[in-house]
Design an enzyme around this catalytic site. Structure first.
Site, short mmCIF file in Angstrom:
data_model
loop_
_atom_site.label_atom_id
_atom_site.label_comp_id
_atom_site.label_asym_id
_atom_site.label_seq_id
_atom_site.Cartn_x
_atom_site.Cartn_y
_atom_site.Cartn_z
N ASN A 11 55.27 20.10 33.41
CA ASN A 11 54.62 20.10 32.10
C ASN A 11 53.98 21.47 31.91
O ASN A 11 52.94 21.75 32.48
CB ASN A 11 53.58 18.97 32.06
N TRP A 12 54.64 22.28 31.11
CA TRP A 12 54.17 23.67 30.94
C TRP A 12 52.91 23.80 30.09
O TRP A 12 52.29 24.86 30.04
CB TRP A 12 55.29 24.52 30.30
N LYS A 13 52.57 22.74 29.37
CA LYS A 13 51.44 22.80 28.43
C LYS A 13 51.63 24.00 27.48
O LYS A 13 52.78 24.32 27.17
CB LYS A 13 50.11 22.85 29.20
N HIS A 96 49.38 12.13 26.69
CA HIS A 96 48.78 12.93 27.76
C HIS A 96 47.26 12.96 27.55
O HIS A 96 46.79 12.97 26.41
CB HIS A 96 49.35 14.36 27.74
N GLU A 98 45.16 15.21 27.65
CA GLU A 98 44.67 16.31 26.80
C GLU A 98 44.87 15.97 25.32
O GLU A 98 44.07 16.37 24.47
CB GLU A 98 45.38 17.62 27.19
N GLU A 168 48.08 9.65 35.54
CA GLU A 168 47.41 10.93 35.75
C GLU A 168 45.89 10.73 35.62
O GLU A 168 45.35 10.75 34.50
CB GLU A 168 47.86 11.94 34.69
N GLY A 174 44.31 19.49 36.69
CA GLY A 174 43.83 20.87 36.68
C GLY A 174 42.55 21.09 37.45
O GLY A 174 41.82 22.06 37.21
N SER A 214 46.97 17.86 39.78
CA SER A 214 46.80 18.80 40.90
C SER A 214 47.85 18.67 42.00
O SER A 214 47.55 18.87 43.17
CB SER A 214 45.39 18.69 41.48
N GLY A 235 51.68 20.01 36.28
CA GLY A 235 51.24 21.00 35.31
C GLY A 235 51.27 22.40 35.89
O GLY A 235 52.30 23.06 35.93
P1 PGA Z 1 48.04 19.75 36.81
O1 PGA Z 1 48.40 19.01 35.43
O2 PGA Z 1 49.24 19.58 37.71
O3 PGA Z 1 47.80 21.18 36.43
O4 PGA Z 1 46.83 19.09 37.36
C1 PGA Z 1 49.13 17.83 35.41
C2 PGA Z 1 49.29 17.36 33.99
O5 PGA Z 1 48.37 17.51 33.19
O6 PGA Z 1 50.36 16.83 33.62
#
Ligand code: PGA
Length: 252
Positions: A11-13, A96, A98, A168, A174, A214, A235
Protein backbone atom coordinates in the site's frame (compact mmCIF):
# COMPACT_ATOMS: atom_id res chain seq x y z
CA UNK A 1 -6.85 -27.64 7.28
CA UNK A 2 -8.47 -25.41 4.68
CA UNK A 3 -6.01 -24.27 2.07
CA UNK A 4 -5.93 -20.54 1.54
CA UNK A 5 -3.51 -18.57 -0.61
CA UNK A 6 -1.13 -16.15 1.13
CA UNK A 7 -1.58 -12.69 -0.36
CA UNK A 8 0.97 -9.89 -0.04
CA UNK A 9 -0.22 -6.39 -0.94
CA UNK A 10 1.84 -3.20 -0.89
CA UNK A 11 0.00 0.00 0.00
CA UNK A 12 1.96 2.96 -1.31
CA UNK A 13 -0.38 5.54 0.24
CA UNK A 14 0.35 9.06 -1.12
CA UNK A 15 3.81 8.33 -2.51
CA UNK A 16 5.69 7.89 -5.80
CA UNK A 17 5.58 9.30 -9.31
CA UNK A 18 4.69 7.71 -12.64
CA UNK A 19 8.37 7.20 -13.53
CA UNK A 20 9.06 5.58 -10.13
CA UNK A 21 6.03 3.35 -10.60
CA UNK A 22 7.32 2.01 -13.91
CA UNK A 23 10.73 1.05 -12.59
CA UNK A 24 9.36 -0.38 -9.32
CA UNK A 25 6.79 -2.61 -11.02
CA UNK A 26 9.33 -3.78 -13.61
CA UNK A 27 11.76 -4.67 -10.80
CA UNK A 28 9.10 -6.38 -8.73
CA UNK A 29 8.04 -8.45 -11.74
CA UNK A 30 11.40 -10.23 -11.69
CA UNK A 31 10.99 -11.24 -8.03
CA UNK A 32 7.32 -12.08 -8.51
CA UNK A 33 8.25 -14.99 -10.79
CA UNK A 34 10.03 -16.68 -7.88
CA UNK A 35 7.45 -15.85 -5.22
CA UNK A 36 5.24 -18.37 -3.46
CA UNK A 37 2.65 -15.65 -2.75
CA UNK A 38 -0.06 -13.80 -4.61
CA UNK A 39 1.18 -10.24 -5.02
CA UNK A 40 -0.68 -6.95 -5.31
CA UNK A 41 0.16 -3.26 -5.25
CA UNK A 42 -2.36 -0.62 -4.17
CA UNK A 43 -1.23 2.57 -5.90
CA UNK A 44 -2.59 6.14 -6.10
CA UNK A 45 -5.33 6.66 -8.75
CA UNK A 46 -2.94 8.50 -11.05
CA UNK A 47 -0.59 5.52 -11.22
CA UNK A 48 -3.10 2.70 -11.75
CA UNK A 49 -2.89 2.86 -15.54
CA UNK A 50 0.93 2.91 -15.65
CA UNK A 51 1.28 0.22 -12.98
CA UNK A 52 -1.26 -2.05 -14.69
CA UNK A 53 0.37 -1.67 -18.11
CA UNK A 54 3.82 -2.36 -16.66
CA UNK A 55 2.47 -5.40 -14.78
CA UNK A 56 0.81 -6.88 -17.87
CA UNK A 57 1.89 -10.48 -18.43
CA UNK A 58 3.15 -10.80 -14.83
CA UNK A 59 1.39 -12.20 -11.75
CA UNK A 60 1.31 -8.78 -10.07
CA UNK A 61 -2.19 -7.39 -9.56
CA UNK A 62 -2.76 -3.66 -9.36
CA UNK A 63 -5.37 -2.08 -7.12
CA UNK A 64 -6.71 1.27 -5.92
CA UNK A 65 -6.41 2.58 -2.36
CA UNK A 66 -9.93 3.92 -2.28
CA UNK A 67 -13.03 4.26 -4.46
CA UNK A 68 -16.22 6.32 -4.52
CA UNK A 69 -19.36 4.98 -2.89
CA UNK A 70 -21.46 5.94 -5.96
CA UNK A 71 -21.50 4.63 -9.52
CA UNK A 72 -21.38 7.94 -11.44
CA UNK A 73 -22.66 11.49 -11.52
CA UNK A 74 -22.07 14.95 -10.09
CA UNK A 75 -19.52 14.07 -7.36
CA UNK A 76 -16.58 16.35 -8.06
CA UNK A 77 -13.24 14.79 -7.29
CA UNK A 78 -14.52 11.24 -6.85
CA UNK A 79 -13.37 8.17 -8.78
CA UNK A 80 -15.91 5.41 -9.39
CA UNK A 81 -15.55 1.60 -9.29
CA UNK A 82 -15.88 1.46 -13.12
CA UNK A 83 -13.14 4.08 -13.53
CA UNK A 84 -10.59 2.24 -11.40
CA UNK A 85 -11.42 -0.98 -13.22
CA UNK A 86 -11.11 0.76 -16.57
CA UNK A 87 -7.66 2.06 -15.54
CA UNK A 88 -6.52 -1.48 -14.66
CA UNK A 89 -7.37 -2.07 -11.00
CA UNK A 90 -8.60 -5.54 -10.08
CA UNK A 91 -8.95 -4.81 -6.36
CA UNK A 92 -9.51 -1.82 -4.07
CA UNK A 93 -8.61 -1.12 -0.46
CA UNK A 94 -11.75 -0.03 1.35
CA UNK A 95 -12.08 1.51 4.81
CA UNK A 96 -8.37 1.92 5.53
CA UNK A 97 -7.98 3.45 9.00
CA UNK A 98 -6.50 6.61 7.46
CA UNK A 99 -9.71 6.98 5.41
CA UNK A 100 -11.85 6.33 8.50
CA UNK A 101 -9.82 8.81 10.56
CA UNK A 102 -9.00 11.70 8.19
CA UNK A 103 -11.95 11.43 5.81
CA UNK A 104 -14.61 10.31 8.29
CA UNK A 105 -15.50 7.08 6.54
CA UNK A 106 -17.87 5.01 8.63
CA UNK A 107 -19.12 1.45 8.34
CA UNK A 108 -22.09 2.50 6.19
CA UNK A 109 -19.81 4.17 3.63
CA UNK A 110 -17.49 1.15 3.71
CA UNK A 111 -20.49 -1.10 3.08
CA UNK A 112 -21.64 0.95 0.06
CA UNK A 113 -18.11 0.93 -1.40
CA UNK A 114 -17.77 -2.82 -0.96
CA UNK A 115 -21.10 -3.43 -2.69
CA UNK A 116 -20.18 -0.99 -5.46
CA UNK A 117 -16.96 -2.76 -6.41
CA UNK A 118 -18.32 -6.30 -5.99
CA UNK A 119 -21.09 -5.46 -8.45
CA UNK A 120 -18.57 -5.02 -11.25
CA UNK A 121 -16.08 -7.72 -10.26
CA UNK A 122 -13.42 -5.65 -8.49
CA UNK A 123 -12.22 -7.40 -5.32
CA UNK A 124 -12.62 -5.43 -2.07
CA UNK A 125 -9.88 -5.51 0.55
CA UNK A 126 -11.88 -4.43 3.58
CA UNK A 127 -9.65 -2.91 6.26
CA UNK A 128 -10.61 -3.14 9.93
CA UNK A 129 -8.78 -2.41 13.16
CA UNK A 130 -9.04 -1.05 16.67
CA UNK A 131 -7.21 1.91 18.23
CA UNK A 132 -4.80 1.70 21.14
CA UNK A 133 -7.42 2.97 23.58
CA UNK A 134 -9.98 0.48 22.32
CA UNK A 135 -7.55 -2.41 22.85
CA UNK A 136 -6.46 -1.18 26.25
CA UNK A 137 -10.04 -0.81 27.44
CA UNK A 138 -10.90 -4.34 26.31
CA UNK A 139 -13.11 -3.23 23.41
CA UNK A 140 -10.99 -4.51 20.53
CA UNK A 141 -13.18 -7.50 19.70
CA UNK A 142 -16.47 -5.65 19.90
CA UNK A 143 -15.10 -2.92 17.59
CA UNK A 144 -13.84 -5.49 15.09
CA UNK A 145 -17.12 -7.39 15.19
CA UNK A 146 -19.05 -4.20 14.49
CA UNK A 147 -16.74 -3.24 11.62
CA UNK A 148 -17.11 -6.71 10.10
CA UNK A 149 -20.87 -7.11 10.51
CA UNK A 150 -21.74 -3.56 9.43
CA UNK A 151 -19.10 -3.32 6.71
CA UNK A 152 -20.19 -6.61 5.14
CA UNK A 153 -23.89 -6.22 5.91
CA UNK A 154 -26.22 -7.70 3.30
CA UNK A 155 -23.53 -9.59 1.38
CA UNK A 156 -24.13 -13.09 0.06
CA UNK A 157 -21.91 -15.99 1.12
CA UNK A 158 -20.12 -16.12 -2.23
CA UNK A 159 -19.27 -12.41 -2.01
CA UNK A 160 -17.87 -12.68 1.51
CA UNK A 161 -15.76 -15.70 0.54
CA UNK A 162 -14.35 -13.80 -2.44
CA UNK A 163 -13.13 -10.70 -0.65
CA UNK A 164 -10.12 -10.01 1.54
CA UNK A 165 -10.20 -8.72 5.11
CA UNK A 166 -7.15 -6.79 6.26
CA UNK A 167 -6.79 -6.64 10.04
CA UNK A 168 -4.72 -3.53 10.71
CA UNK A 169 -4.59 -2.45 14.34
CA UNK A 170 -4.46 1.35 14.23
CA UNK A 171 -1.76 1.38 16.92
CA UNK A 172 0.51 -0.73 14.71
CA UNK A 173 0.24 1.31 11.50
CA UNK A 174 3.36 3.32 10.76
CA UNK A 175 4.38 3.03 14.41
CA UNK A 176 7.16 0.41 14.39
CA UNK A 177 4.96 -1.32 16.94
CA UNK A 178 4.01 -4.47 15.06
CA UNK A 179 1.45 -6.78 16.67
CA UNK A 180 3.09 -9.95 17.97
CA UNK A 181 2.30 -13.04 15.90
CA UNK A 182 0.33 -14.34 18.92
CA UNK A 183 -1.88 -11.26 19.21
CA UNK A 184 -2.38 -11.12 15.44
CA UNK A 185 -3.21 -14.86 15.25
CA UNK A 186 -5.66 -14.64 18.13
CA UNK A 187 -7.38 -11.63 16.59
CA UNK A 188 -7.55 -13.21 13.13
CA UNK A 189 -9.08 -16.34 14.64
CA UNK A 190 -11.66 -14.13 16.36
CA UNK A 191 -12.50 -12.35 13.07
CA UNK A 192 -12.88 -15.71 11.33
CA UNK A 193 -15.25 -16.86 14.09
CA UNK A 194 -17.42 -13.77 13.54
CA UNK A 195 -17.61 -14.62 9.83
CA UNK A 196 -18.39 -18.26 10.61
CA UNK A 197 -21.21 -17.32 12.96
CA UNK A 198 -22.89 -15.15 10.33
CA UNK A 199 -21.95 -16.74 6.96
CA UNK A 200 -21.00 -20.31 7.91
CA UNK A 201 -17.95 -22.54 8.16
CA UNK A 202 -17.21 -22.84 4.43
CA UNK A 203 -17.10 -19.09 3.93
CA UNK A 204 -14.93 -18.64 7.04
CA UNK A 205 -12.54 -21.34 5.81
CA UNK A 206 -12.11 -19.68 2.41
CA UNK A 207 -11.83 -16.07 3.55
CA UNK A 208 -8.37 -14.52 3.24
CA UNK A 209 -7.48 -12.40 6.30
CA UNK A 210 -4.33 -10.29 5.99
CA UNK A 211 -2.41 -8.60 8.76
CA UNK A 212 -1.12 -5.03 8.37
CA UNK A 213 0.80 -2.59 10.58
CA UNK A 214 4.59 -2.10 10.72
CA UNK A 215 5.36 -5.25 8.74
CA UNK A 216 8.97 -5.39 7.52
CA UNK A 217 11.36 -8.03 6.13
CA UNK A 218 12.43 -8.96 9.67
CA UNK A 219 9.01 -9.68 11.18
CA UNK A 220 7.04 -10.86 8.11
CA UNK A 221 7.93 -14.57 8.21
CA UNK A 222 6.78 -15.11 11.81
CA UNK A 223 3.42 -13.47 11.04
CA UNK A 224 2.95 -15.48 7.83
CA UNK A 225 3.66 -18.71 9.70
CA UNK A 226 0.47 -18.33 11.78
CA UNK A 227 -2.43 -20.48 10.59
CA UNK A 228 -5.03 -17.68 10.40
CA UNK A 229 -2.73 -15.04 8.90
CA UNK A 230 -3.25 -15.39 5.17
CA UNK A 231 -1.07 -12.56 3.99
CA UNK A 232 0.15 -9.06 4.68
CA UNK A 233 -0.84 -5.50 3.82
CA UNK A 234 2.36 -3.48 3.83
CA UNK A 235 2.71 0.29 3.89
CA UNK A 236 6.14 1.74 4.55
CA UNK A 237 8.17 -1.35 3.64
CA UNK A 238 6.41 -1.53 0.25
CA UNK A 239 7.96 1.79 -0.81
CA UNK A 240 11.41 0.22 -1.01
CA UNK A 241 11.79 -2.29 -3.84
CA UNK A 242 14.48 -4.08 -1.87
CA UNK A 243 12.43 -4.43 1.32
CA UNK A 244 9.25 -5.43 -0.53
CA UNK A 245 11.13 -7.94 -2.69
CA UNK A 246 12.70 -9.49 0.42
CA UNK A 247 9.22 -10.11 1.83
CA UNK A 248 7.81 -11.42 -1.43
CA UNK A 249 10.67 -13.93 -1.69
CA UNK A 250 10.29 -15.33 1.83
CA UNK A 251 9.74 -19.04 2.28
CA UNK A 252 7.23 -19.94 4.94
P1 PGA B 1 2.68 0.35 7.64
O1 PGA B 1 1.23 0.63 7.01
O2 PGA B 1 3.16 -0.96 7.06
O3 PGA B 1 3.52 1.52 7.20
O4 PGA B 1 2.51 0.29 9.12
C1 PGA B 1 0.33 -0.42 6.79
C2 PGA B 1 -0.95 0.14 6.21
O5 PGA B 1 -1.37 1.23 6.60
O6 PGA B 1 -1.57 -0.49 5.33
Amino acid sequence: MPHRPKVIIGNWKMNKTIAETKSFVAGLALAAKESAFQIGLAVPFTMIDTAAKTAEGTVIRIGAQNVADRDEGPYTGEVSPKMIQDAGASFALIGHSERRRYFREDDAIVNRKIKGVLKIGVQPVCCIGETQEERQSGQAYSILKRQLLHGLDGLEKEDVASLIIAYEPVWAIGSHQVATPEIAQETHAFCRSVIKEKWGQQVADRLVIQYGGSVNPMNAAALLAEPDIDGLLIGNASLSLEAFTNIVLLHV
